[in-house]
Design a protein around this motif. Structure first.
Motif, short mmCIF file in Angstrom:
data_model
loop_
_atom_site.label_atom_id
_atom_site.label_comp_id
_atom_site.label_asym_id
_atom_site.label_seq_id
_atom_site.Cartn_x
_atom_site.Cartn_y
_atom_site.Cartn_z
N VAL A 242 55.99 9.27 53.70
CA VAL A 242 56.59 10.27 54.60
C VAL A 242 57.34 9.52 55.69
N ASN A 243 58.55 9.95 55.96
CA ASN A 243 59.29 9.34 57.06
C ASN A 243 58.89 10.06 58.35
N VAL A 244 58.24 9.32 59.23
CA VAL A 244 57.81 9.90 60.51
C VAL A 244 58.48 9.14 61.64
N ASN A 245 59.21 9.85 62.45
CA ASN A 245 59.90 9.25 63.60
C ASN A 245 60.76 8.05 63.20
N GLY A 246 61.39 8.18 62.03
CA GLY A 246 62.35 7.17 61.61
C GLY A 246 61.76 6.06 60.76
N ASP A 247 60.44 5.99 60.65
CA ASP A 247 59.84 4.93 59.83
C ASP A 247 59.12 5.53 58.63
N ASP A 248 59.22 4.86 57.48
CA ASP A 248 58.48 5.30 56.30
C ASP A 248 57.02 4.87 56.40
N HIS A 249 56.13 5.82 56.13
CA HIS A 249 54.70 5.51 56.14
C HIS A 249 54.13 5.88 54.77
N THR A 250 53.50 4.92 54.12
CA THR A 250 52.92 5.17 52.80
C THR A 250 51.40 5.16 52.92
N ARG A 251 50.79 6.20 52.39
CA ARG A 251 49.33 6.31 52.44
C ARG A 251 48.82 6.95 51.15
N GLU A 252 47.56 6.71 50.87
CA GLU A 252 46.87 7.39 49.77
C GLU A 252 46.18 8.61 50.37
N VAL A 253 46.52 9.80 49.88
CA VAL A 253 45.91 11.02 50.45
C VAL A 253 45.48 11.96 49.33
N GLU A 254 44.52 12.82 49.65
CA GLU A 254 44.17 13.92 48.75
C GLU A 254 45.24 15.00 48.86
N PRO A 255 45.50 15.75 47.79
CA PRO A 255 46.49 16.83 47.89
C PRO A 255 46.14 17.84 48.99
N ARG A 256 44.84 18.03 49.28
CA ARG A 256 44.47 19.05 50.27
C ARG A 256 44.58 18.56 51.71
N HIS A 257 44.99 17.31 51.89
CA HIS A 257 45.13 16.75 53.24
C HIS A 257 46.29 17.44 53.95
N LEU A 258 46.03 17.95 55.15
CA LEU A 258 47.06 18.67 55.89
C LEU A 258 47.93 17.71 56.70
N LEU A 259 49.17 18.11 56.88
CA LEU A 259 50.11 17.24 57.60
C LEU A 259 49.61 16.91 59.00
N VAL A 260 48.99 17.88 59.67
CA VAL A 260 48.51 17.63 61.04
C VAL A 260 47.47 16.51 61.06
N ARG A 261 46.61 16.47 60.03
CA ARG A 261 45.60 15.39 59.98
C ARG A 261 46.25 14.07 59.58
N PHE A 262 47.24 14.14 58.70
CA PHE A 262 47.96 12.92 58.30
C PHE A 262 48.56 12.26 59.55
N LEU A 263 49.17 13.07 60.41
CA LEU A 263 49.81 12.53 61.61
C LEU A 263 48.76 12.02 62.60
N ARG A 264 47.72 12.82 62.83
CA ARG A 264 46.74 12.48 63.86
C ARG A 264 45.77 11.38 63.41
#
Lengths: 166, 297
Positions: A5-27
């Motif tokens: 996911v590109n966040v604030n101009g930088d690409d961030h790669t992570r392993e996540v579960e499909p049910r992971h919400l964007l708010v938790r991904f960011l925080r």
């Protein structure tokens, strides 16, 4: 799932579960805690971030759905020491009280001004209508966004960070 | 914090691929577009699909086009796109009326017309709007496509004609000369579900109403097509007495329940009054040169 996911101009790669919400991904994953997490029901709007430039409620977007898109959070509003006019407006017009809704409100203000540099009071009120201020400080939030509209970055109204409260 | 139960996630790159995934996973799969109805239900465990098929990349389903005498709206068209479409406002002011009061701007940035209709919530605004407009839904399955009326599309609360291995791809709104339409809603606060709402569409021919369509929201199931009101309106000359009678019939045709948003009695009263108001505005808008309604507040 592995996502980028590109966040604030930088690409961030992570392993996540499909049910992971964007708010938790960011925080939790990116430790960008400026995005607040409130009601969890798509109601209060405190988790608003910009997705490809438009406000969205990040508690109702899956992180996997944000893959390949551009997310902008409150951490990206200031340019170094230079505050965004919307941030400066919140200082000048006392647009924040407890501060909980403030990041989402500022991002919504930014997105509105990007599309409509001279919004009416009604247009500002409509733009923030999906976000609750539990201090009920809407008047000053509206004034803050109006201040930012009057003091755009290209004008001479943008001031240095802090210390300019009137 | 609320999170959905575990599920598998598949991102479709074409309608055919989405249909193939829906066929493969059958009853366990759900389509996700905006997700603003489905994800909250999954958090609350009111829905627990094993697979989500994400159709957000299917840009072929995100379109608004005038084809012949109908407006074709792709299922992935966002609420915001509908609200900002000059074409939609010109021919169907009822859609703009409704979109202004559907949830709030961030939700409208994500939510889609297809998602709203497929959710088939009795309180959902666009279902009442499409019912009033006598819209048709295009449903695609394995190798074939079928077109069903809104009356047949909605089979009950949260139930539609979209079967396993199928998806809604397009909504078609008939463009009628001299048409007028309007939507009226009462909500407790900005962005809330309706306490009650009413949509009316009609045309005026030689001073008489024809092609009348009436849809109500949030006042019980089965209020998308109110045949009794439509029969009353068709062939009649507009008048306050007619509006009064139409409101009374609409009120008698619905079956709201008492809940946190109001008593059944109050909602029944609203159904009648909002039908009268929408009817009045639809008549005022009918027969005007195309485009003049777009400037109306």
């Amino acid at each position: 799932m592995r996502i980028t996911v590109n966040v604030n101009g930088d690409d961030h790669t992570r392993e996540v579960e499909p049910r992971h919400l964007l708010v938790r991904f960011l925080r939790d994953d990116l430790e960008l805690t400026g995005t607040h997490w409130g009601c969890d029901t798509s109601n209060c709007g405190t988790c608003v971030v910009l997705m490809d430039g438009d406000p969205v409620k990040s508690c109702t977007v899956l992180a996997v759905m944000a893959a390949g898109h551009e997310i902008r959070t409150v951490e990206d509003l200031a340019d170094g020491d230079q505050l965004d006019p919307v941030q400066q407006g919140f200082i000048e017009q006392h647009g924040l009280q407890c501060g909980f809704c403030t990041p989402g409100m500022m991002l919504t203000g930014r997105a509105l001004l990007d599309r409509n540099p001279d919004p009416s009071e009604q247009e500002i009120r409509e733009a923030i209508s999906g976000q609750l201020c539990r201090c009920t400080g809407y008047l000053n939030i509206v004034k803050s966004i109006q201040w930012a509209a009057r003091n755009r970055a290209e004008a001479d109204g943008v001031t240095e960070t802090a210390g300019s409260q009137s | 914090m609320q999170v959905p139960a575990s599920f598998d996630y598949q991102r479709a790159e074409s309608v055919d691929e989405a249909l193939e995934l829906l066929r493969r996973y059958g009853e366990e799969a759900r389509v996700v577009a905006g997700g603003h109805s489905l994800l909250p239900m999954m958090k609350l465990r009111l829905a627990a699909p094993e697979v989500l098929v994400d159709i957000n990349d299917l840009h072929e389903l995100d379109h608004i086009a005038l084809v012949g005498d109908e407006l074709r709206v792709g299922a992935l068209t966002r609420h915001r796109t509908l609200l900002e479409s000059e074409l939609v406002g010109r021919y169907f002011p009822i859609v703009h009326d409704a979109e202004k009061v559907i949830a709030d701007p961030p939700v409208r940035n994500r939510g889609t017309i297809g998602g709203s209709l497929c959710q088939a919530d009795p309180s959902e605004d666009l279902s009442a709007v499409c019912g009033a407009l006598h819209a048709c839904a295009v449903i695609r399955g394995a190798g074939d496509e079928r077109i069903v009326s809104m009356a047949d599309f909605h089979q009950g609360p949260y139930e539609t004609a979209v079967g396993v291995g199928e998806m809604l791809t397009e909504v078609r709104l008939p463009v009628l000369p001299g048409a007028g339409s309007a939507y009226e809603k009462v909500e407790r606060k900005a962005g809330d579900w309706a306490v009650a709402a009413a949509g009316v569409a009609l045309t005026l021919r030689e001073g008489r109403i024809s092609d009348a369509g009436v849809g109500l929201a949030a006042v019980g199931a089965g209020a998308l097509n109110l045949h009794a009101v439509q029969t009353l309106l068709n062939g009649s000359e507009p008048s306050e007495a007619l509006y009064e009678e139409a409101g009374r019939v609409a009120s008698d045709s619905c079956s709201p329940v008492t809940d946190g948003r109001g008593s059944a009695e109050y909602k029944q009263h609203l159904a009648g009054e909002l039908t009268r108001r929408a009817l009045r505005r639809a008549v005022a808008r009918a027969g005007r040169p195309i485009g003049s309604t777009a400037r109306e507040a």
